[in-house]
Motif scaffolding. Structure first.
Motif, PDB file in Angstrom:
ATOM      1  N   MET A   1      12.046  -9.125  -9.322  1.00 41.45           N
ATOM      2  CA  MET A   1      11.937  -8.107 -10.357  1.00 41.45           C
ATOM      3  C   MET A   1      10.957  -7.034  -9.894  1.00 41.45           C
ATOM      4  N   SER A   2      11.114  -5.855 -10.420  1.00 42.39           N
ATOM      5  CA  SER A   2      10.187  -4.802 -10.045  1.00 42.39           C
ATOM      6  C   SER A   2       9.656  -4.105 -11.294  1.00 42.39           C
ATOM      7  N   ILE A   3       8.672  -3.267 -11.063  1.00 40.74           N
ATOM      8  CA  ILE A   3       7.985  -2.544 -12.131  1.00 40.74           C
ATOM      9  C   ILE A   3       8.388  -1.082 -12.049  1.00 40.74           C
ATOM     10  N   TYR A   4       8.714  -0.492 -13.200  1.00 44.16           N
ATOM     11  CA  TYR A   4       8.970   0.944 -13.292  1.00 44.16           C
ATOM     12  C   TYR A   4       7.647   1.613 -13.624  1.00 44.16           C
ATOM     13  N   VAL A   5       7.318   2.681 -12.903  1.00 45.06           N
ATOM     14  CA  VAL A   5       6.101   3.453 -13.148  1.00 45.06           C
ATOM     15  C   VAL A   5       6.525   4.897 -13.383  1.00 45.06           C
ATOM     16  N   GLY A   6       6.334   5.382 -14.605  1.00 45.80           N
ATOM     17  CA  GLY A   6       6.778   6.722 -14.947  1.00 45.80           C
ATOM     18  C   GLY A   6       5.631   7.653 -15.295  1.00 45.80           C
ATOM     19  N   ASN A   7       5.973   8.934 -15.410  1.00 49.88           N
ATOM     20  CA  ASN A   7       5.034  10.011 -15.730  1.00 49.88           C
ATOM     21  C   ASN A   7       3.978  10.162 -14.640  1.00 49.88           C
ATOM     22  N   LEU A   8       4.406  10.005 -13.398  1.00 51.19           N
ATOM     23  CA  LEU A   8       3.491  10.136 -12.267  1.00 51.19           C
ATOM     24  C   LEU A   8       3.247  11.597 -11.910  1.00 51.19           C
ATOM     25  N   SER A   9       2.089  11.847 -11.367  1.00 55.11           N
ATOM     26  CA  SER A   9       1.777  13.160 -10.804  1.00 55.11           C
ATOM     27  C   SER A   9       2.716  13.404  -9.628  1.00 55.11           C
ATOM     28  N   TYR A  10       3.123  14.646  -9.447  1.00 55.61           N
ATOM     29  CA  TYR A  10       3.999  14.970  -8.321  1.00 55.61           C
ATOM     30  C   TYR A  10       3.257  14.918  -6.985  1.00 55.61           C
ATOM     31  N   GLN A  11       1.934  14.789  -7.024  1.00 54.58           N
ATOM     32  CA  GLN A  11       1.139  14.685  -5.793  1.00 54.58           C
ATOM     33  C   GLN A  11       0.949  13.240  -5.343  1.00 54.58           C
ATOM     34  N   VAL A  12       1.390  12.266  -6.130  1.00 57.35           N
ATOM     35  CA  VAL A  12       1.171  10.858  -5.800  1.00 57.35           C
ATOM     36  C   VAL A  12       1.922  10.477  -4.522  1.00 57.35           C
ATOM     37  N   THR A  13       1.337   9.543  -3.774  1.00 61.15           N
ATOM     38  CA  THR A  13       1.977   9.036  -2.557  1.00 61.15           C
ATOM     39  C   THR A  13       2.205   7.533  -2.708  1.00 61.15           C
ATOM     40  N   GLU A  14       3.019   6.977  -1.823  1.00 64.23           N
ATOM     41  CA  GLU A  14       3.237   5.525  -1.828  1.00 64.23           C
ATOM     42  C   GLU A  14       1.911   4.801  -1.613  1.00 64.23           C
ATOM     43  N   GLU A  15       1.062   5.346  -0.757  1.00 67.55           N
ATOM     44  CA  GLU A  15      -0.242   4.732  -0.477  1.00 67.55           C
ATOM     45  C   GLU A  15      -1.110   4.710  -1.734  1.00 67.55           C
ATOM     46  N   ASP A  16      -1.108   5.788  -2.525  1.00 66.02           N
ATOM     47  CA  ASP A  16      -1.860   5.823  -3.790  1.00 66.02           C
ATOM     48  C   ASP A  16      -1.407   4.696  -4.701  1.00 66.02           C
ATOM     49  N   LEU A  17      -0.097   4.518  -4.809  1.00 64.06           N
ATOM     50  CA  LEU A  17       0.446   3.473  -5.685  1.00 64.06           C
ATOM     51  C   LEU A  17       0.087   2.081  -5.170  1.00 64.06           C
ATOM     52  N   LYS A  18       0.179   1.873  -3.858  1.00 65.12           N
ATOM     53  CA  LYS A  18      -0.185   0.575  -3.282  1.00 65.12           C
ATOM     54  C   LYS A  18      -1.634   0.224  -3.607  1.00 65.12           C
ATOM     55  N   ARG A  19      -2.532   1.203  -3.457  1.00 64.75           N
ATOM     56  CA  ARG A  19      -3.953   0.953  -3.744  1.00 64.75           C
ATOM     57  C   ARG A  19      -4.166   0.628  -5.225  1.00 64.75           C
ATOM     58  N   ALA A  20      -3.514   1.373  -6.105  1.00 66.17           N
ATOM     59  CA  ALA A  20      -3.697   1.153  -7.543  1.00 66.17           C
ATOM     60  C   ALA A  20      -3.180  -0.223  -7.972  1.00 66.17           C
ATOM     61  N   PHE A  21      -2.020  -0.608  -7.470  1.00 65.93           N
ATOM     62  CA  PHE A  21      -1.423  -1.883  -7.881  1.00 65.93           C
ATOM     63  C   PHE A  21      -2.025  -3.073  -7.140  1.00 65.93           C
ATOM     64  N   ALA A  22      -2.626  -2.860  -5.982  1.00 63.98           N
ATOM     65  CA  ALA A  22      -3.244  -3.945  -5.214  1.00 63.98           C
ATOM     66  C   ALA A  22      -4.397  -4.597  -5.971  1.00 63.98           C
ATOM     67  N   GLU A  23      -4.957  -3.896  -6.942  1.00 61.63           N
ATOM     68  CA  GLU A  23      -6.021  -4.481  -7.762  1.00 61.63           C
ATOM     69  C   GLU A  23      -5.513  -5.663  -8.583  1.00 61.63           C
ATOM     70  N   TYR A  24      -4.195  -5.780  -8.744  1.00 61.40           N
ATOM     71  CA  TYR A  24      -3.611  -6.825  -9.586  1.00 61.40           C
ATOM     72  C   TYR A  24      -2.833  -7.853  -8.790  1.00 61.40           C
ATOM     73  N   GLY A  25      -2.806  -7.722  -7.463  1.00 62.35           N
ATOM     74  CA  GLY A  25      -2.128  -8.698  -6.620  1.00 62.35           C
ATOM     75  C   GLY A  25      -1.528  -8.051  -5.383  1.00 62.35           C
ATOM     76  N   THR A  26      -0.667  -8.805  -4.730  1.00 60.83           N
ATOM     77  CA  THR A  26      -0.047  -8.361  -3.490  1.00 60.83           C
ATOM     78  C   THR A  26       1.151  -7.459  -3.784  1.00 60.83           C
ATOM     79  N   VAL A  27       1.124  -6.260  -3.228  1.00 60.43           N
ATOM     80  CA  VAL A  27       2.231  -5.318  -3.389  1.00 60.43           C
ATOM     81  C   VAL A  27       3.205  -5.531  -2.237  1.00 60.43           C
ATOM     82  N   ASN A  28       4.437  -5.916  -2.565  1.00 62.02           N
ATOM     83  CA  ASN A  28       5.451  -6.143  -1.539  1.00 62.02           C
ATOM     84  C   ASN A  28       6.165  -4.863  -1.125  1.00 62.02           C
ATOM     85  N   ARG A  29       6.382  -3.961  -2.094  1.00 61.86           N
ATOM     86  CA  ARG A  29       7.173  -2.764  -1.801  1.00 61.86           C
ATOM     87  C   ARG A  29       6.901  -1.684  -2.839  1.00 61.86           C
TER      88      ARG A  29
END
Length: 101
Positions: A1-29
């Motif tokens: 299963m995956s998580i939908y993340v909406g209303n993101l800034s258009y400047q966000v990068t995959e790396e930004d998302l990985k760092r934010a979600f890594a606080e809650y566990g291992t990010v696979n993709r």
């Protein structure tokens, strides 16, 4: 299963998302869809984590949170629906004209 993340800034990068979600566990993709014409992010993403418990923790913590100046919308991603072919989806006449001459 995956998580939908909406209303993101258009400047966000995959790396930004990985760092934010890594606080809650291992990010696979992380998938950050981009506009075909402009190449710019479309304002949403999908994040897959190692376990469902990690996904739940991230959803509970981040849904409604302000990040990069935007209030995030974070929830379980819904399965992608099958799209019907364009033929037949424009008024239901399967491409045949109903006009009488």
């Amino acid at each position: 299963m995956s998580i939908y993340v909406g209303n993101l800034s258009y400047q966000v990068t995959e790396e930004d998302l990985k760092r934010a979600f890594a606080e809650y566990g291992t990010v696979n993709r992380v998938q950050l869809p981009t506009d075909r014409e402009t190449g710019r992010p479309r304002g949403f993403a999908f994040v897959e984590m190692e376990t469902e418990a990690q996904e739940t923790a991230a959803i509970e913590a981040l849904d409604g949170a302000e990040w990069m100046g935007r209030d995030l919308k974070v929830n379980k991603a819904k399965p992608r629906e099958e799209r019907s072919s364009p033929r037949g989806s424009w008024g239901g006449n399967s491409g045949r004209s109903n006009r009488r001459y």
